[in-house]
Write a protein that holds these residues in place. Structure first.
Motif, mmCIF file in Angstrom:
data_model
loop_
_atom_site.group_PDB
_atom_site.id
_atom_site.type_symbol
_atom_site.label_atom_id
_atom_site.label_comp_id
_atom_site.label_asym_id
_atom_site.label_seq_id
_atom_site.Cartn_x
_atom_site.Cartn_y
_atom_site.Cartn_z
ATOM 1 N N LEU A 109 0.829 -1.211 0.000
ATOM 2 C CA LEU A 109 0.000 0.000 0.000
ATOM 3 C C LEU A 109 0.860 1.255 0.000
ATOM 4 N N GLU A 113 0.720 2.135 -3.945
ATOM 5 C CA GLU A 113 -0.472 2.987 -4.003
ATOM 6 C C GLU A 113 -0.281 4.342 -3.344
ATOM 7 N N PHE A 115 -0.559 4.913 -0.333
ATOM 8 C CA PHE A 115 -1.711 5.007 0.570
ATOM 9 C C PHE A 115 -1.339 5.793 1.814
ATOM 10 N N PHE A 117 -1.995 6.398 5.429
ATOM 11 C CA PHE A 117 -2.655 5.725 6.543
ATOM 12 C C PHE A 117 -3.300 6.695 7.525
ATOM 13 N N ASP A 120 -6.526 8.344 5.149
ATOM 14 C CA ASP A 120 -7.519 7.353 4.731
ATOM 15 C C ASP A 120 -7.636 6.231 5.759
ATOM 16 N N ASP A 121 -8.811 5.670 5.913
ATOM 17 C CA ASP A 121 -9.072 4.625 6.889
ATOM 18 C C ASP A 121 -8.599 3.274 6.357
ATOM 19 N N TRP A 122 -7.531 2.747 6.938
ATOM 20 C CA TRP A 122 -6.967 1.488 6.466
ATOM 21 C C TRP A 122 -7.962 0.337 6.604
ATOM 22 N N LYS A 124 -10.959 0.239 5.823
ATOM 23 C CA LYS A 124 -11.903 0.196 4.713
ATOM 24 C C LYS A 124 -11.223 -0.108 3.379
ATOM 25 N N HIS A 125 -9.903 -0.263 3.403
ATOM 26 C CA HIS A 125 -9.198 -0.612 2.175
ATOM 27 C C HIS A 125 -9.493 -2.064 1.824
ATOM 28 N N PRO A 126 -9.686 -2.395 0.528
ATOM 29 C CA PRO A 126 -10.002 -3.770 0.120
ATOM 30 C C PRO A 126 -9.029 -4.821 0.638
ATOM 31 N N GLU A 129 -10.304 -4.752 4.576
ATOM 32 C CA GLU A 129 -11.713 -4.706 4.964
ATOM 33 C C GLU A 129 -12.288 -6.090 5.257
#
Length: 247
Positions: A109, A113, A115, A117, A120-122, A124-126, A129
Motif C-alpha cells: 500500500l 499505491e 496510501f 494511513f 484514509d481509513d486502512w 476500509k481498504h479492500p 476490509e
C-alpha cells in the motif's frame, strides 16, 4: 480536572503506570514452543527486566509466549495470568493478495499505491476490509482497552482519562502480530503502518508508560522500543511472523 501545565513540570520523575511488552523467544512454530536459542533468549530477557519493578505478569496462551514468560515469572516469583485474546493473530481472505499478510500488504500500500494511513481509513481498504486480521485487531484492541480500564485508564479518542493515583509496572508476553495490534491501538498508530515501520525482535523489550494524573487526560508515551541488547549474541536475526494454526 487538574492543570497539566503546572503538573507536567512539577516532577520529571513523576510516577507512571507502565506496560513492559516482551515478544516471545525464537520458536519452533509448528510445535508452538521455544527452540534451544529461544530458551536462552528468554533467560536473558528475564534478567533484563528483573529490575523494572514488575508486579504482575500476563501472557498469551500460546506455548512459545508462556515459556518465555515462565523465566521472568520464576525469577520474580510471580504468577502468570493468561490473556486468551493475546494469542497470535491470523490473516487472509478471499481475493486478498499475498495471503493477506499485514506486513506485506502494508508495504504494498505504501510503495505501490502511496496510501496515506493517516488521511484514509486502512480498515476500509479492500486489502484489509475483509481480512481476518482486522477481526483479530478489533478484538485485541477492545480487550486491551478493558485491561487498561482495570488499571484506571479509559481510552477516549487518542488519549486516556486517568482515574488512578497508583503507579505500577506490568509485563505482557505476546507475539509480533498481537503485540503490534495492542501497541498500535494504545499509541493511536494505524496498524499496517506500525507493522511496516516498527518491527521488533524476539524477546525485545518495549515499554509504554501512562502518566498518573487522576482526573486528567493523559497520552501514553513510548519509553523504550525494541531493546534487544540482551540477545545480541544469541539471535538468528529478525523474524517478523510466520503463519501458524491459531487454536
Amino acid at each position: 480536572m487538574i492543570d497539566l501545565k503546572e503538573a507536567i513540570f512539577e516532577d520529571i520523575e513523576h510516577k507512571c503506570f507502565r506496560i513492559v511488552f516482551v515478544r516471545h523467544g525464537e520458536p519452533d512454530y509448528d510445535a508452538d514452543c521455544l527452540t534451544k536459542i529461544g530458551n536462552e533468549q528468554a533467560k536473558a530477557a528475564a534478567i533484563r527486566v528483573k529490575d523494572e519493578g514488575i508486579s504482575e505478569i500476563y501472557s498469551s496462551p500460546n506455548g512459545r509466549a508462556r515459556e518465555t514468560a515462565a523465566y521472568t515469572a520464576k525469577l520474580l516469583n510471580l504468577p502468570i495470568t493468561i490473556l486468551d485474546y493475546m494469542h497470535e493473530i491470523s490473516w487472509g481472505g478471499e481475493n486478498i493478495s499475498d495471503c493477506g499478510h499485514p506486513w506485506t500488504l502494508a508495504e504494498k500500500l505504501i510503495d505501490d499505491e502511496n496510501f496515506d494511513f493517516y488521511k484514509d481509513d486502512w480498515k476500509k481498504h479492500p486489502f484489509f476490509e475483509k481480512n481476518v486480521a482486522l477481526d483479530y485487531y478489533n478484538m485485541i484492541s477492545k480487550n486491551i482497552d478493558e485491561l487498561l480500564l482495570k488499571y484506571g485508564y479509559k481510552h477516549e479518542g487518542r488519549r486516556y482519562l486517568c482515574d488512578t493515583n497508583e503507579g505500577k509496572t506490568i509485563a505482557l508476553f505476546s507475539h509480533g502480530g498481537s503485540g503490534a495490534s495492542a501497541l498500535s491501538n494504545i499509541l493511536s498508530l494505524p496498524f499496517p503502518y506500525f507493522c511496516t515501520v516498527l518491527p521488533y525482535d524476539f524477546t525485545s523489550i518495549t515499554i509504554v508508560n501512562f502518566p498518573v494524573y487522576k482526573g486528567a487526560y493523559v497520552h501514553p508515551r513510548l519509553e523504550l522500543f525494541n531493546d534487544a541488547r540482551h540477545i545480541r549474541d544469541i539471535s538468528s536475526g529478525l523474524v517478523i511472523q510466520k503463519e501458524v494454526d491459531k487454536k
